[in-house]
Design an enzyme around this catalytic site. Structure first.
Site, short mmCIF file in Angstrom:
data_model
loop_
_atom_site.label_atom_id
_atom_site.label_comp_id
_atom_site.label_asym_id
_atom_site.label_seq_id
_atom_site.Cartn_x
_atom_site.Cartn_y
_atom_site.Cartn_z
N ASP A 77 0.84 -1.21 0.00
CA ASP A 77 0.00 0.00 0.00
C ASP A 77 0.87 1.26 0.00
O ASP A 77 0.36 2.38 -0.06
CB ASP A 77 -1.01 -0.01 1.17
CG ASP A 77 -0.35 0.06 2.53
OD1 ASP A 77 0.89 -0.07 2.60
OD2 ASP A 77 -1.08 0.24 3.52
N SER A 78 2.20 1.07 0.04
CA SER A 78 3.14 2.18 -0.22
C SER A 78 2.88 2.75 -1.61
O SER A 78 3.32 3.86 -1.92
CB SER A 78 4.59 1.70 -0.09
OG SER A 78 4.77 0.50 -0.81
N ASP B 277 -1.21 -6.27 -0.44
CA ASP B 277 -1.26 -5.57 0.85
C ASP B 277 -2.67 -5.03 1.08
O ASP B 277 -3.17 -4.22 0.28
CB ASP B 277 -0.25 -4.41 0.78
CG ASP B 277 0.26 -4.01 2.14
OD1 ASP B 277 -0.12 -4.65 3.14
OD2 ASP B 277 1.06 -3.06 2.19
N LYS C 110 -1.27 -9.44 2.92
CA LYS C 110 -0.58 -8.95 4.12
C LYS C 110 -1.50 -7.97 4.82
O LYS C 110 -2.20 -7.20 4.16
CB LYS C 110 0.74 -8.26 3.73
CG LYS C 110 1.45 -7.60 4.92
CD LYS C 110 2.83 -7.12 4.56
CE LYS C 110 2.89 -5.72 3.99
NZ LYS C 110 2.31 -4.67 4.85
N GLU D 209 -1.70 -5.36 8.56
CA GLU D 209 -0.94 -4.79 9.67
C GLU D 209 -1.62 -5.06 11.01
O GLU D 209 -2.85 -5.06 11.09
CB GLU D 209 -0.80 -3.27 9.47
CG GLU D 209 -0.04 -2.89 8.22
CD GLU D 209 0.13 -1.38 8.04
OE1 GLU D 209 -0.28 -0.60 8.93
OE2 GLU D 209 0.65 -0.98 6.98
N GLU E 108 8.91 -4.06 10.76
CA GLU E 108 9.36 -2.78 10.19
C GLU E 108 9.85 -1.84 11.29
O GLU E 108 9.14 -1.58 12.27
CB GLU E 108 8.20 -2.12 9.40
CG GLU E 108 8.61 -0.77 8.83
CD GLU E 108 7.67 -0.23 7.76
OE1 GLU E 108 6.72 -0.93 7.38
OE2 GLU E 108 7.90 0.91 7.31
#
Ligand code: KIV
Length: 312
Positions: A77-78, A116, A146, A148, A215
Site C-alpha cells: 500500500d506504499s 497488501d 498482508k 498490519e 518494520e
C-alpha cells in the site's frame, strides 16, 4: 509467438501468455522459474537462506524483478505514497490496489505475490477482512495477503487462513497507524514495547500467519523474535537477523525523491536518470534532432507519386 499490442506499442512485441492465472483476464510473462510458495519460505528459514522480497506496482517492474529471481513481490500500500503521491498510505482503496495487483500478476510468474490489504479493508469486521482478502486472490491474481497489526487482528488472520488464503503479518512501524504512532517512527524500543511485539508475533504465528514483516524495530529485538517463532520474519529497517528482507522498490531505485529512510540502501538514482533523459528529449525535440531519419516510417516512391496524383 508474438502479438502486436495496438497503436501505442506499434512494432513492439510481447510474449503471449502461457496460461491463465485465474478467472480474471490476467496473463503472464514467459519466465520459467519454479513458483515460490509459502512452503519455500518455510524451507528457506529452516536452511538459514535469506528470503528476498521487493514491492512492485506495475507490469514491467514486476517482470524485471521476477526475472532477477526475487522470492516474493509485495504489491504494497506504499503505492499510495510512491506512485500515487499521497502523504501517507491511508487514502489508497481496494479497487486501486487490485488494479495494480493485476498488472504485477501479469508480469511475474515465479515470485510469491502478496497483496497488501489497504486501510479500512480489514479493520471494520472479520467478514470484510475475509471478503477483501478473497478479492486479492480472485480479482488481483495474488497468492497471499498482508495486513498490519498484532493481537487485535488475530481473528481476521484466523478467518482468512481458514479460508485457504495465506496471510503475512506486519508488526513494528505499521504505516496505517501513523496517526496513532505519532509519525513514521521506530517501534519496540522500550522493554515493555519489545515484549508486546514479541507476544504479537507469537499470536500471529498461532493464528496461522505464514510470515511476518518487522518494520523499523531494533535489530537485536528482530533477531530475537526471528529465533523465537517458527515462521519467517521479513525485515525492513530491522537488521540482518531477520529471515528475509524487503524494501520499497522506489527507495532502492532512487525513484522517490521526497525522502529516503535511513535503513534503505539506494542501488540506483533513477529519479536523476529520468530527469536527465526527459531534459535531453526536450532539448532534442526543440533543436529538431529528434525524430531523426532512423525513426521515420517510409513509403515507396511509387506509392508517394500515386498519392500525389490522387490529391492533385
Ligand atoms: O506497503 C509496503 O510497501 C510495505 C512494506 C514497507 C513492507 O508494507
Amino acid at each position: 509467438m508474438c502479438v502486436y499490442q495496438g497503436v501505442s506499442t506499434l512494432m513492439r512485441t510481447l510474449p503471449l501468455p502461457e496460461g491463465t492465472l485465474s478467472t480474471t483476464t490476467i496473463s503472464a510473462n514467459t519466465s520459467q522459474r519454479k513458483k515460490v510458495t509459502t512452503l519455500t519460505f518455510r524451507q528457506k528459514k529452516e536452511r538459514g537462506e535469506p528470503i528476498t522480497m521487493l514491492t512492485a506496482y506495475d507490469y514491467p517492474t514486476a517482470m524485471a524483478m521476477d526475472k532477477a529471481g526475487v522470492d516474493s513481490i509485495l504489491v504494497g500500500d506504499s503505492l499510495a505514497m510512491v506512485v500515487l503521491g499521497y502523504e501517507n498510505t491511508l487514502p489508497v482503496t481496494m479497487d486501486e490496489m487490485l488494479h495494480h495487483a493485476r498488472a504485477v500478476a501479469r508480469g511475474a510468474r515465479g515470485a510469491l505475490l502478496v497483496g497488501d490489504m489497504p486501510f479500512m479493508s480489514y479493520q471494520v469486521s472479520v467478514e470484510d477482512a475475509l471478503r477483501n482478502a478473497g478479492r486479492f486472490l480472485q480479482q488481483g491474481g495474488m497468492d497471499a495477503v498482508k495486513l498490519e497489526g498484532g493481537r487485535e487482528r488475530a481473528d481476521a488472520v484466523r478467518a482468512i487462513v481458514n479460508a485457504g488464503i495465506p496471510v503475512m503479518g506486519h508488526l513494528g512501524l505499521t504505516p496505517q497507524s501513523v496517526n496513532q504512532l505519532g509519525g513514521f517512527r521506530a517501534q519496540g524500543k522500550t522493554a515493555s514495547a519489545a515484549k508486546r511485539l514479541l507476544e504479537d508475533a507469537q499470536i500471529l504465528e498461532e493464528a496461522g500467519a505464514f510470515s511476518i514483516v518487522l518494520e523499523a524495530v531494533p535489530a537485536r529485538l528482530a533477531e530475537y523474535i526471528s529465533k523465537k517463532i517458527s515462521i519467517p520474519t521479513i525485515g525492513i529497517g530491522a537488521g540482518a537477523g531477520c529471515d528475509g528482507q524487503v524494501l520499497v522498490t522506489h527507495d532502492l531505485l532512487g525513484l522517490f525523491d521526497r525522502f529516503t529512510p535511513k535503513f534503505v540502501r539506494q542501488y540506483a538514482n533513477l529519479h536523476e536518470t529520468m530527469n536527465k533523459a526527459f531534459a535531453e528529449y526536450i532539448n532534442d525535440v526543440g533543436a529538431k534532432r529528434f525524430p531523426a531519419v532512423e525513426h521515420i516510417i517510409e513509403m515507396t516512391d511509387e506509392e508517394w507519386a500515386a498519392f500525389q496524383k490522387e490529391v492533385k
